[in-house]
Design a protein around this motif. Sequence first.
Motif, PDB file in Angstrom:
ATOM      1  N   GLY A  77       0.796  -1.221   0.000  1.00  0.00           N
ATOM      2  CA  GLY A  77       0.000   0.000   0.000  1.00  0.00           C
ATOM      3  C   GLY A  77       0.828   1.270   0.000  1.00  0.00           C
ATOM      4  N   ASP A  78       2.130   1.145  -0.333  1.00  0.00           N
ATOM      5  CA  ASP A  78       3.017   2.306  -0.307  1.00  0.00           C
ATOM      6  C   ASP A  78       3.145   2.995  -1.657  1.00  0.00           C
ATOM      7  OD1 ASP A  78       3.538   1.744   2.352  1.00  0.00           O
ATOM      8  OD2 ASP A  78       5.294   0.497   1.891  1.00  0.00           O
ATOM      9  N   LEU A  79       2.758   2.317  -2.727  1.00  0.00           N
ATOM     10  CA  LEU A  79       2.953   2.845  -4.079  1.00  0.00           C
ATOM     11  C   LEU A  79       1.691   2.634  -4.913  1.00  0.00           C
ATOM     12  CD1 LEU A  79       4.804   3.977  -6.366  1.00  0.00           C
ATOM     13  CD2 LEU A  79       5.497   1.606  -6.813  1.00  0.00           C
ATOM     14  N   THR A  80       1.306   3.708  -5.621  1.00  0.00           N
ATOM     15  CA  THR A  80       0.204   3.630  -6.579  1.00  0.00           C
ATOM     16  C   THR A  80       0.749   4.022  -7.945  1.00  0.00           C
ATOM     17  OG1 THR A  80      -1.459   4.209  -4.934  1.00  0.00           O
ATOM     18  CG2 THR A  80      -2.058   4.537  -7.248  1.00  0.00           C
ATOM     19  N   ILE A  81       0.429   3.241  -8.962  1.00  0.00           N
ATOM     20  CA  ILE A  81       0.858   3.545 -10.326  1.00  0.00           C
ATOM     21  C   ILE A  81      -0.369   3.943 -11.138  1.00  0.00           C
ATOM     22  CG2 ILE A  81       1.894   2.626 -12.441  1.00  0.00           C
ATOM     23  CD1 ILE A  81       3.529   0.751 -10.626  1.00  0.00           C
ATOM     24  N   LEU A  82      -0.354   5.179 -11.642  1.00  0.00           N
ATOM     25  CA  LEU A  82      -1.401   5.659 -12.532  1.00  0.00           C
ATOM     26  C   LEU A  82      -0.862   5.598 -13.954  1.00  0.00           C
ATOM     27  CD1 LEU A  82      -2.776   8.832 -10.678  1.00  0.00           C
ATOM     28  CD2 LEU A  82      -3.731   6.518 -10.700  1.00  0.00           C
ATOM     29  N   GLU A  83      -1.504   4.815 -14.779  1.00  0.00           N
ATOM     30  CA  GLU A  83      -1.074   4.692 -16.167  1.00  0.00           C
ATOM     31  C   GLU A  83      -1.876   5.679 -17.015  1.00  0.00           C
ATOM     32  OE1 GLU A  83      -1.373   1.372 -19.648  1.00  0.00           O
ATOM     33  OE2 GLU A  83      -0.734   0.672 -17.652  1.00  0.00           O
ATOM     34  N   GLY A  84      -1.169   6.618 -17.673  1.00  0.00           N
ATOM     35  CA  GLY A  84      -1.854   7.595 -18.495  1.00  0.00           C
ATOM     36  C   GLY A  84      -1.061   8.874 -18.621  1.00  0.00           C
ATOM     37  N   ASP A  85      -1.637   9.829 -19.307  1.00  0.00           N
ATOM     38  CA  ASP A  85      -1.013  11.127 -19.559  1.00  0.00           C
ATOM     39  C   ASP A  85      -1.216  12.020 -18.345  1.00  0.00           C
ATOM     40  OD1 ASP A  85      -0.411  13.761 -20.449  1.00  0.00           O
ATOM     41  OD2 ASP A  85      -0.906  13.208 -22.517  1.00  0.00           O
ATOM     42  N   ALA A  86      -0.125  12.567 -17.818  1.00  0.00           N
ATOM     43  CA  ALA A  86      -0.200  13.395 -16.611  1.00  0.00           C
ATOM     44  C   ALA A  86      -1.009  14.665 -16.818  1.00  0.00           C
ATOM     45  CB  ALA A  86       1.208  13.755 -16.139  1.00  0.00           C
ATOM     46  N   LEU A  87      -1.220  15.045 -18.074  1.00  0.00           N
ATOM     47  CA  LEU A  87      -2.036  16.227 -18.347  1.00  0.00           C
ATOM     48  C   LEU A  87      -3.521  15.902 -18.354  1.00  0.00           C
ATOM     49  CD1 LEU A  87       0.089  17.849 -21.199  1.00  0.00           C
ATOM     50  CD2 LEU A  87       0.053  18.457 -18.772  1.00  0.00           C
ATOM     51  N   GLU A  88      -3.847  14.610 -18.336  1.00  0.00           N
ATOM     52  CA  GLU A  88      -5.249  14.207 -18.466  1.00  0.00           C
ATOM     53  C   GLU A  88      -5.778  13.400 -17.291  1.00  0.00           C
ATOM     54  OE1 GLU A  88      -5.450  12.100 -22.138  1.00  0.00           O
ATOM     55  OE2 GLU A  88      -4.966  13.861 -23.382  1.00  0.00           O
ATOM     56  N   VAL A  89      -4.933  12.634 -16.609  1.00  0.00           N
ATOM     57  CA  VAL A  89      -5.418  11.793 -15.516  1.00  0.00           C
ATOM     58  C   VAL A  89      -5.820  12.663 -14.327  1.00  0.00           C
ATOM     59  CG1 VAL A  89      -3.963   9.855 -16.208  1.00  0.00           C
ATOM     60  CG2 VAL A  89      -3.121  11.472 -14.486  1.00  0.00           C
ATOM     61  N   ASP A  90      -6.702  12.120 -13.487  1.00  0.00           N
ATOM     62  CA  ASP A  90      -7.049  12.791 -12.241  1.00  0.00           C
ATOM     63  C   ASP A  90      -5.902  12.596 -11.254  1.00  0.00           C
ATOM     64  OD1 ASP A  90      -9.550  13.570 -13.187  1.00  0.00           O
ATOM     65  OD2 ASP A  90     -10.506  11.703 -12.510  1.00  0.00           O
ATOM     66  N   LEU A  91      -5.304  13.693 -10.826  1.00  0.00           N
ATOM     67  CA  LEU A  91      -4.180  13.604  -9.899  1.00  0.00           C
ATOM     68  C   LEU A  91      -4.692  13.397  -8.476  1.00  0.00           C
ATOM     69  CD1 LEU A  91      -1.894  16.490 -11.231  1.00  0.00           C
ATOM     70  CD2 LEU A  91      -1.736  14.038 -11.713  1.00  0.00           C
ATOM     71  N   PRO A  92      -3.944  12.678  -7.660  1.00  0.00           N
ATOM     72  CA  PRO A  92      -4.361  12.462  -6.270  1.00  0.00           C
ATOM     73  C   PRO A  92      -4.137  13.719  -5.437  1.00  0.00           C
ATOM     74  CG  PRO A  92      -2.176  11.563  -6.618  1.00  0.00           C
ATOM     75  CD  PRO A  92      -2.652  12.031  -7.971  1.00  0.00           C
ATOM     76  N   ASN A 125      11.433  14.041 -12.515  1.00  0.00           N
ATOM     77  CA  ASN A 125      12.235  14.340 -13.697  1.00  0.00           C
ATOM     78  C   ASN A 125      11.237  14.414 -14.850  1.00  0.00           C
ATOM     79  OD1 ASN A 125      14.200  14.460 -15.762  1.00  0.00           O
ATOM     80  ND2 ASN A 125      14.389  12.221 -15.803  1.00  0.00           N
ATOM     81  N   LEU A 126      10.743  15.600 -15.132  1.00  0.00           N
ATOM     82  CA  LEU A 126       9.626  15.757 -16.057  1.00  0.00           C
ATOM     83  C   LEU A 126      10.015  15.465 -17.507  1.00  0.00           C
ATOM     84  CD1 LEU A 126       7.983  19.105 -14.853  1.00  0.00           C
ATOM     85  CD2 LEU A 126       7.192  16.775 -14.411  1.00  0.00           C
ATOM     86  N   PRO A 127       9.086  14.893 -18.272  1.00  0.00           N
ATOM     87  CA  PRO A 127       9.277  14.889 -19.731  1.00  0.00           C
ATOM     88  C   PRO A 127       9.315  16.335 -20.219  1.00  0.00           C
ATOM     89  CG  PRO A 127       7.486  13.420 -19.058  1.00  0.00           C
ATOM     90  CD  PRO A 127       7.829  14.251 -17.867  1.00  0.00           C
ATOM     91  N   TYR A 128      10.405  16.735 -20.867  1.00  0.00           N
ATOM     92  CA  TYR A 128      10.600  18.156 -21.164  1.00  0.00           C
ATOM     93  C   TYR A 128       9.558  18.716 -22.123  1.00  0.00           C
ATOM     94  CZ  TYR A 128      15.075  17.840 -18.713  1.00  0.00           C
ATOM     95  OH  TYR A 128      16.047  17.667 -17.763  1.00  0.00           O
ATOM     96  N   GLY A 129       8.986  17.844 -22.950  1.00  0.00           N
ATOM     97  CA  GLY A 129       8.013  18.334 -23.911  1.00  0.00           C
ATOM     98  C   GLY A 129       6.737  18.862 -23.285  1.00  0.00           C
ATOM     99  N   ILE A 130       6.451  18.450 -22.041  1.00  0.00           N
ATOM    100  CA  ILE A 130       5.253  18.940 -21.361  1.00  0.00           C
ATOM    101  C   ILE A 130       5.600  19.767 -20.130  1.00  0.00           C
ATOM    102  CG2 ILE A 130       3.819  17.033 -22.197  1.00  0.00           C
ATOM    103  CD1 ILE A 130       4.017  15.868 -19.289  1.00  0.00           C
ATOM    104  N   SER A 131       6.838  20.260 -20.061  1.00  0.00           N
ATOM    105  CA  SER A 131       7.291  20.981 -18.863  1.00  0.00           C
ATOM    106  C   SER A 131       6.349  22.109 -18.479  1.00  0.00           C
ATOM    107  CB  SER A 131       8.697  21.551 -19.088  1.00  0.00           C
ATOM    108  OG  SER A 131       9.655  20.545 -19.151  1.00  0.00           O
ATOM    109  N   SER A 132       6.041  22.965 -19.435  1.00  0.00           N
ATOM    110  CA  SER A 132       5.219  24.127 -19.113  1.00  0.00           C
ATOM    111  C   SER A 132       3.811  23.710 -18.724  1.00  0.00           C
ATOM    112  CB  SER A 132       5.171  25.076 -20.314  1.00  0.00           C
ATOM    113  OG  SER A 132       4.399  26.227 -20.014  1.00  0.00           O
TER     114      SER A 132
END
Length: 298
Positions: free
Chosen positions: A107-122, A130-137
């Motif tokens: 119960g220490d780790l949750t993996i959300l599979e999907g685009d960080a710009l679209e998934v519901d963040l916790p 270490n961000l993918p630079y293409g979506i930094s902004s």
Amino acid sequence: MTEQDGVSDGFYGERTLRNPDALIRRAGLRGDPDQDQHFLVDDRVLDRVPTYLPDDADTSHILEVGPGTGALTDRLLALADHVTVVERDVRLADFLRREFADDIEAGDLTILEGDALEVDLPDFTACVANLPYGISSEITFRLLPEGKPLVLMFQKEFAERMAAESATDAYGRLSVSAQHYADIEVVEPVPPTAFSPPPAVDSAVVRTTPRDPDYEVDDPEFFLDFVKALFTQRRKTIRNGIRNTTHITGIEHPERVIEAVEDHDEVLLRKRAGKLAPEQFAELATIAVDVERRESDA
């Protein structure tokens, strides 16, 4: 784990830290520059990155965007009560589920599979990534309004623009918009050799410490649009910038706004965007909102 994994230092307690190169070998996957994948593999940098969180940061639930093969994830698990990672690459998400099966089961780790710009963040308490630079902004301005401390890896030029002060070459829309939400610090430069495969640019770690701005704005959305608009005309005076950007700001009575600014501080109209401090943008935006409201009520 294998003998290729490392040992912890005092900061990470009893957890045996995974070797980043061994993780890549176990995954059987190489970073793909075309997919914006540059895995951070320098142990020394990996060990330092989480330490840049503010001393009083709540580490009960840390968010990581773009975990790759999990080298940074491993260190965050030693620090946080819970870690959530967002990974869009199906192959990497599958590997993380295998590699960190014990942490997931505990119960220490949750993996959300999907685009960080679209998934519901916790409801996270801090973010280290270490961000993918293409979506930094885009991802940064999804995270900043959450008002949580962030430690993020960017292209060095982007990082320096975020932290730039007014009247400097790097100062621009990014500087004003990011500093509206937080104090921004470039805490460590990172060379291309720290990554696999190495990117074509230098990188840097940025710490953002949330705080309220030392100015007030009635309409934050308009304020950010107003800043954006004036920096599209950064070689023009503010007077001309207000006139030329109504398609961005939605200002319907630019001449009335200019007249009101003249009454408040005519000098502002002769300046250019790169010379204005954030609080001066706030002054101008407040005047514009007041004028537009008066005109609409007339």
